[in-house]
Design a protein around this motif. Sequence first.
Motif: not given
Length: 391
Positions: A81, A113, A115, A125, A127
């Motif tokens: 992240l 990007h 999330v 979660i 990415l």
Amino acid sequence: MNTADVAAEVKCLRRLIGMRCSNVYDLSPKTYVFKLMNSSGVTESGESEKVLLLMESGVRLHTTAYVRDKSNTPSGFTLKLRKHIRTRRLEDVRQLGYDRIVLFQFGLGTNAHYVILELYAQGNILLTDSEFTVLTLLRSHRLVSDNLLMSGMMIKGLQSCQGIDILLKFAEFFERTTTAKLQETLTSFKEPENIEPVNDDENNMSDKAQKEKQGTHKGGKSSDLSKNASHGSRAKQVTLKNLIGEALGYGPALSEHMILDAGQIPNMKISKNNRLDDNAMQVLVHAVAKFEDWLQDVISGDKVPGGYILMQNKNLEKDRSPSESGSACQIYDEFCPILLNQFKTREHMKFDTFDAALDEFYSKIESQSASWSVSTSEGMLTTGLFLVYGL
């Protein structure tokens, strides 16, 4: 968190748009804190404005004013992240469709990007890059069809994840519940079978009951058990709350709120021989429309929703009456962005924003858990000293 909770929290978090991600920390394998900064915003002390955004996979999402202990060694997920979104500007925060999925966009164009936080079931979660190719995710899923892990692939190309692409297209639209849809829900539902097979334990109990009937025990209880065993089934019925909750997708709590607003009984049994009349149907349609007016105002309007924390009263001392001063303590039990009808008689606290209510609720729960853990440890230590030294 239900649909209304997610919608209210997303509305509160949209104030963070324009801030940059300064860093990412992990508090636990499922909980992460995003440190956001606003260089143009200056606090009273002259420093740049800082906000801590907390995400817990499948559980919660809110900003926090409380400092928590961070992991000494960042996990691989945290490092990933940091690599892709640190120093990036938060460009968008939105709920995908009306599901419990929240999308955060960092950066613009091909440098963007995303999330993606899932707040249902066990949660997740993810990415992704600008084309929604999964770069990393907290929890991997193995696809049965092609036996591949859902990582490093394009979400749009996966059959199990095509819903994200569709939800992105229709995220701005709000489909209201019509009278025809509600009538169809209450009239054309598939009524469950009248019988349901019992499990092995119940069969064993039934066999035992039959033996007892043949032996010394001949009471009504044994006869009833034997009678149920001969059928090997029990009746099932559908309630109005469950039917509305599943059909409209708002869940049982919000469905109960709307049903009570219509003056109906949430646990009323619905069958082909027991349905709402036309007048009751119109009142229920009006109650659903009233709630959806509030929800649409939260999503599309300018008003930031407030929040409520409901209390659970417990007596500290059994010998003292509840009316005595100091005999009851406040224990946080529930939170909601709108005071639901079934909770109006309960003691509650009101907050200016739903985000503040969530932060207070979870912070108090964490504090109570930590205090109980310390008290338990001290009690065990004291007991050990008594046993060892005979104190």
